[in-house]
Write a protein that holds these residues in place. Structure first.
Motif, PDB file in Angstrom:
ATOM      1  N   GLU A  13      -0.762   1.805  -7.070  1.00  7.18           N
ATOM      2  CA  GLU A  13      -0.218   2.083  -5.731  1.00  7.18           C
ATOM      3  C   GLU A  13       1.043   2.944  -5.815  1.00  7.18           C
ATOM      4  O   GLU A  13       1.252   3.845  -5.011  1.00  7.18           O
TER       5      GLU A  13
ATOM      6  N   LEU B 143       4.692   5.609   2.226  1.00  7.55           N
ATOM      7  CA  LEU B 143       4.813   6.974   2.755  1.00  7.55           C
ATOM      8  C   LEU B 143       5.399   6.938   4.169  1.00  7.55           C
ATOM      9  O   LEU B 143       6.255   7.748   4.532  1.00  7.55           O
ATOM     10  N   GLU B 144       4.944   5.962   4.933  1.00  5.26           N
ATOM     11  CA  GLU B 144       5.420   5.826   6.314  1.00  5.26           C
ATOM     12  C   GLU B 144       6.936   5.575   6.362  1.00  5.26           C
ATOM     13  O   GLU B 144       7.657   6.164   7.165  1.00  5.26           O
TER      14      GLU B 144
ATOM     15  N   GLN C  40       2.226  15.166   1.053  1.00  8.67           N
ATOM     16  CA  GLN C  40       2.313  15.064   2.511  1.00  8.67           C
ATOM     17  C   GLN C  40       3.683  15.474   3.050  1.00  8.67           C
ATOM     18  O   GLN C  40       3.772  16.082   4.101  1.00  8.67           O
TER      19      GLN C  40
ATOM     20  N   GLU D 191       0.255   4.069   1.438  1.00  6.65           N
ATOM     21  CA  GLU D 191       0.356   4.703   2.764  1.00  6.65           C
ATOM     22  C   GLU D 191       1.543   4.150   3.551  1.00  6.65           C
ATOM     23  O   GLU D 191       2.201   4.869   4.282  1.00  6.65           O
ATOM     24  N   LYS D 192       1.776   2.840   3.387  1.00  2.00           N
ATOM     25  CA  LYS D 192       2.894   2.225   4.107  1.00  2.00           C
ATOM     26  C   LYS D 192       4.225   2.716   3.547  1.00  2.00           C
ATOM     27  O   LYS D 192       5.200   2.888   4.268  1.00  2.00           O
TER      28      LYS D 192
ATOM     29  N   ARG E 117       0.029   6.449  -6.474  1.00  2.00           N
ATOM     30  CA  ARG E 117      -0.521   7.076  -5.254  1.00  2.00           C
ATOM     31  C   ARG E 117       0.610   7.473  -4.311  1.00  2.00           C
ATOM     32  O   ARG E 117       0.591   8.519  -3.692  1.00  2.00           O
ATOM     33  N   ALA E 118       1.625   6.598  -4.243  1.00  6.02           N
ATOM     34  CA  ALA E 118       2.759   6.901  -3.358  1.00  6.02           C
ATOM     35  C   ALA E 118       3.513   8.148  -3.844  1.00  6.02           C
ATOM     36  O   ALA E 118       3.922   8.992  -3.045  1.00  6.02           O
TER      37      ALA E 118
ATOM     38  N   LEU F 218       1.383  11.013  -2.703  1.00  7.66           N
ATOM     39  CA  LEU F 218       1.383  11.193  -1.240  1.00  7.66           C
ATOM     40  C   LEU F 218       2.703  11.795  -0.743  1.00  7.66           C
ATOM     41  O   LEU F 218       2.705  12.699   0.091  1.00  7.66           O
TER      42      LEU F 218
ATOM     43  N   LYS G 230       0.814  -1.219   0.000  1.00 11.11           N
ATOM     44  CA  LYS G 230       0.000   0.000   0.000  1.00 11.11           C
ATOM     45  C   LYS G 230       0.848   1.269   0.000  1.00 11.11           C
ATOM     46  O   LYS G 230       1.883   1.352   0.668  1.00 11.11           O
TER      47      LYS G 230
END
Lengths: 804, 201
Positions: free
Chosen positions: A490, A452-453, A501, A449-450, A493-494, A497, A447
């Protein structure tokens, strides 16, 4: 107070010229001014005191050329010691009440670094290091590296300072009227490199008067996030009634410099032709001025020895072709240490229009660290694109970064602790823009979001090492859609992000997305377009891909990044003509009555490169390729070679044919791919130690290759031991040595002596402007070749002797 | 007190025949003209034309000649400077970029490298001529004239003179010209020389 703290809210005044004042007091032409620290201590102290009296906060010690190239270590020691003492005493004696510092002055060595000079980078570092250590020992407050007109030498000096002291380091370069250093760097390139390596203050001195330096100063102000120093000349020297006068007088100088202080210059003084009067006037003219705040520019950039590439709205293309992965021919080249192949791969990508070159030479069978360092050095010698150092081996990474002439892109770090601990200290020390892959110990998260983390964690870790956000570029990893239909989504999206972000730039290795699919180009081009629309800043890509280049040019036109669509229009006029198309033929090349064995022979004889390649291509499926060589190319070459020997054909014409023949051979080689195309012997050739002339050697190499010899070219300035080593390794029955200067013939003789001793099986042929048959005999060569054709004749003879 | 002056020039006019001569061509070869054009175009914005120079009074010292920055016993140089009261020492270079281009084409096209080499040889001579013409004009105003160029390594003037000359002219700083340990100049397309200055009549 520390000078760096003082700089936070004050204008710092520096001193003015030293050399001109010493001449006025009797320094003779050619006399070393640094020696006056020992012979005329009062003169030196007086000059320093006059500058402190005029208001200078910092005076530079009289050590511009104080280095171990010019002085013995005892004398160097006394010079630096006394020079610092004079400046210190002058400060104590001065009536000025301002804070005072003593800068250890370090000027250029006057030697050119390799490969265009003979001065090794590490040698330069150690020469500077010795002076720096003495400066520290005798109590200098800061290091002032100045008047540097070569970026590479500047890097050596700054590295020496950083590795040998904790003092603040000021670095100042000398720009010409064209706004560049003598060896080509513009202000953007210098700011990128020097800030990256952690200089405290950077700037400009010497060469020109303040007005002529306005352009350069403004460029520094535009790019730099650290304080800027300025020490111009008092204009240019003019002869007037038998006297030398500088054409900018103190009041005008002071006004011009004060204007630039108001634009943002933080530390100001003068250089050649300026005197304490100039400094006093400058202090007066800017007394009411408060320092301009220094803004963080937050530019994500890399640089070469000429220019910086900034990662902004316009996409940055990073050529991926210097990489052995999946390339048989490249692997062979690496194993054979065939630098030519790698360099040509670099040059042709540059011609295709990439902005940065990725350099990956990792192969299990080779010494990667050594190879990467060599590839970086040789690439940066002949092309001006910034390089991306691509390796997973920290040792190789450091060696390449150290020798890199600029601020490199570093590929890569990732979220694993081990990776960050290895890579970040190197980036901190040498500067660099580091590509950060969003993966960690657990692999690549599915994902966005991960990912991004992970990016967030990498950012935090980098900060601990003192690496700013702007010096990281994230690669959220393109994965093939043939395995997972959502993979591209994905990744995209990354990209988005991380941009929105974290406010960070992103880069992708685009072509991974199409792995396992047919006609990958089409997928790559569209994916690239989608990524750009999501905010991608850079792509590692194949510039030979028409689809990718189409996307690049159309995107820039559509995104308002291409004024009047000029680049797009230019590209579109060339784009469709890829491989096909009629053979272009210069008009009138075929004169009446001339006859040739075939079209291909004619192309070779006439030196038509493209045509020779195309004709070979068209023949290759029908005719055995070895027959093309023996019945077409070689007879044509022979005809030209005979003409050359009869002097009806000139050298450039011989080369035209040789290059045409070579382009035909390239076609044959790629057709046979890996199979042996020749059964002729190996030949090692080199220009001997101390000699850097290689045009003649390159010509001989080209012709020998044409005739099917397996030539290993060791380059120029090659030490005897290396020639012996390679001859032994290849068990080469023939070695060709070239020397162009009388001064390097002894090196040739030494090489021959060692070959005789250690490789008695080989014959040695020599050539070069200073040689003749007698001379060649005298130094023990087997054969003197007066030109390229003679070397072929002799090589044939040696080869036949092997297979009687 | 002596001063080293620097000058930067625009590109002096090109002598095509001379370039082709340096490339080893003695006759008409039409297909090479296209290549020459192409190479000239490529070098157009890559060359810089810089000169630094300095003038010294000459003084005889017994058998030797005091050049103002060094004392020489070279008979050939003394002969060259006979009847002169000053000498002008200069260094000229067309810059580093040409060396890079030549090295680059050493990998992809020795033919082009050869042609660029020839261009460099012609360009540096043209620069020296240009500088000398201009200097001659200035000298004329004072009723002086300059003689021909004499370089370290000519006749019995040792090549080691280069080191002194570089020191005096401050070549690295003034025009970016350096000398290596084997007295080879870098950039390679460079010249250093001395000229005599005498009265016109």
């Amino acid at each position: 107070m520390k000078i760096t703290e003082f700089l936070n809210d004050h204008i710092l005044y520096l001193d003015g010229g030293m050399g001109t004042l010493l001449q006025e007091r009797g320094l003779k032409p050619g006399e070393l001014p640094e020696r006056w620290n020992l012979t005329h201590p009062h003169v030196i102290t007086d000059i320093h005191r006059a500058y402190y009296d005029a208001g200078s906060h910092v005076v530079n010690t009289n050590t511009f050329g104080a280095n171990s190239l010019k002085f013995s270590s005892e004398e160097l020691n006394s010079i630096v010691k006394s020079a610092i003492a004079h400046a210190r005493r002058a400060g104590q004696e001065s009536r000025g009440t301002q804070p005072k510092w003593v800068a250890l002055d370090i000027g250029p060595t006057g030697r050119m670094l390799k490969p265009y000079g003979d001065f090794d980078f590490e040698e330069a570092v150690s020469v500077f290091a010795e002076t720096v250590r003495l400066g520290v020992k005798y109590g200098a407050d800061l290091i002032m590296i100045e008047t540097m007109n070569d970026s590479y030498e500047t890097k050596a000096a700054l590295l020496a300072a950083k590795e040998n002291c904790d003092l603040p380091v000021f670095v100042s370069n000398a720009y010409g009227e064209d706004g560049k250093l003598m060896t080509g760097a513009d202000p953007g390139a210098m700011v990128a490199m020097l800030e990256g390596m952690g200089a405290d203050v950077i700037g400009v001195n010497c060469s020109l008067g303040p007005k002529a330096l306005v352009g350069v100063v403004r460029a520094y102000l535009k790019y730099a996030s650290i304080p800027l120093l300025l020490k111009p000349n008092a204009g240019l020297p003019k002869a007037k009634d038998g006297q030398t006068v500088y054409d900018v007088l103190p009041e005008e100088f002071a006004k011009d410099v004060a204007d630039l202080i108001r634009e943002g210059v933080r530390a100001a003084g003068g250089c050649c032709g300026t005197t304490p009067e100039y400094i006093a006037a400058t202090v007066r003219a800017s007394a009411q001025t408060s320092p301009v705040a220094i803004e963080k520019k937050n530019l994500t950039c890399v640089s070469s020895y000429t220019h910086a590439v900034i990662f902004g709205d316009s996409p940055v293309l990073i050529g991926e072709r210097i990489n052995p992965t999946g390339k048989k021919r490249f692997k062979e080249a690496l194993k054979a240490q065939d630098m030519d192949y790698i360099l040509k791969e670099g040059i042709s990508q540059e011609e295709k229009g990439v902005h940065v070159l990725d350099v990956n030479v990792g192969l299990p069978e080779i010494d990667e660290a050594r190879m990467l360092e060599r590839a970086v050095c040789e690439l940066q010698a002949i092309m001006d694109l910034p390089l991306q150092i691509d390796t997973s081996d920290p040792v190789a990474m450091e060696r390449a970064l150290r020798r890199y002439n600029g601020k490199a892109m570093v590929n890569s770090v990732n979220g694993k602790q081990e990776s960050m601990d290895a890579v970040f200290p190197l980036v901190k020390k040498y500067g660099g823009l580091v590509v950060a892959l969003t993966l960690d110990e657990k692999g690549i998260p599915e994902k966005a979001e991960k990912r991004l983390e992970i990016a967030r964690r990498i950012l935090t870790a980098a900060e601990k090492y003192g690496i700013e956000k702007k010096d990281l570029i994230f690669d959220p990893l393109a994965m093939t859609i043939s395995a997972d239909g959502n993979a591209a989504k994905e990744t995209l999206r990354a990209v988005k992000l991380i941009g929105t972000q974290l406010g960070c730039r992103t880069s992708l290795g685009v072509s991974n997305v199409s792995f396992g699919l047919p006609a990958r180009d089409m997928v790559n081009g569209t994916f690239f377009a989608m990524a750009l629309a999501n905010g991608l800043s850079a792509a590692i890509m194949n510039p030979y891909s028409v689809e990718m280049m189409k996307t690049y040019f159309t995107y820039r036109a559509l995104a308002g990044l291409d004024d009047n669509c000029a680049d797009y229009i230019e590209f579109s006029s060339h784009a469709p003509q890829t491989v096909s198309g009629a053979v272009s033929e210069p008009v009138g090349i075929l004169s009446a009555g001339e006859e040739y064995g075939s079209e291909l022979q004619r192309a070779v004889i006439k030196g038509l490169k493209e045509q020779a390649a195309q004709l070979t291509q068209s023949m290759i499926s029908a005719v055995d390729s070895l027959r093309i060589v023996s019945e077409e190319i070689i007879p044509a070459l022979n005809q030209v070679g005979e003409g050359f020997e009869r002097k009806t054909v000139y050298l450039p014409q011989l080369l035209m044919s040789a290059e045409a023949a070579k382009s035909a051979f390239e076609v044959i080689k790629s057709h046979l791919s890996g199979e042996k195309t020749t059964d002729k012997c190996a030949i090692v050739i080199a220009t001997v130690k101390g000699d850097i002339h290689d045009i003649g050697k390159n010509i001989v190499k080209l012709i020998l290759e044409n005739y099917g010899f397996a030539v290993t070219d060791l380059g120029r300035d090659v030490p005897p031991e290396e020639i012996v080593r390679e001859t032994l390794r290849l068990h080469a029955p023939l070695v060709g040595l070239s020397a162009l200067m009388t001064t390097t013939v002894p090196a040739m003789e030494e090489t021959i002596r060692r070959l005789r001793r250690e490789a008695p099986f080989c014959k040695v042929m020599v050539g070069g402007a200073v040689l003749n048959r007698e001379y060649a005999d005298a130094i023990g060569a087997d054969y003197y070749a007066k030109d390229a054709m003679e070397s072929v004749r002799y090589a044939e003879q040696v080869n036949e002797g092997l297979n009687p | 007190m002596y001063t080293v002056y620097t000058k930067q020039y625009d590109s002096p006019p090109v002598d095509r025949r001379e370039i082709l001569r340096y490339a080893g061509i003695r006759g008409e070869v039409s297909e090479l003209e296209i290549l020459l054009d192409d190479c000239l175009l490529e070098t157009l914005n890559k060359l810089s034309y810089r000169v630094c120079f300095c003038q010294f009074p000459l003084r005889e010292e017994g058998d030797a000649l005091d050049l103002g920055f060094a004392v020489t016993e070279s008979r050939d140089l003394k002969r060259h400077l006979a009847g002169c009261h000053h000498t002008v020492v200069f260094a000229a270079t067309v810059g580093m970029e040409l060396d890079r281009l030549i090295a680059r084409y050493g990998y992809t096209s020795p033919l082009r490298a050869l042609m660029l080499q020839a261009i460099g040889a012609e360009r540096i001579e043209a620069l020296c001529d240009r500088f000398c013409e201009e200097l001659q004009e200035e000298m004329k105003e004072r009723g002086w004239k300059i003689g021909s160029r004499f370089s370290p390594g000519y006749g019995d003037l040792p090549l080691e003179t280069q080191s002194v000359l570089f020191q005096v002219l401050d070549c690295p700083r003034k025009i970016g010209l350096t000398l290596n340990a084997s007295l080879l100049m870098s950039p390679s397309k460079s010249v250093t020389a001395l000229m005599g200055v005498s009265n016109e009549k």
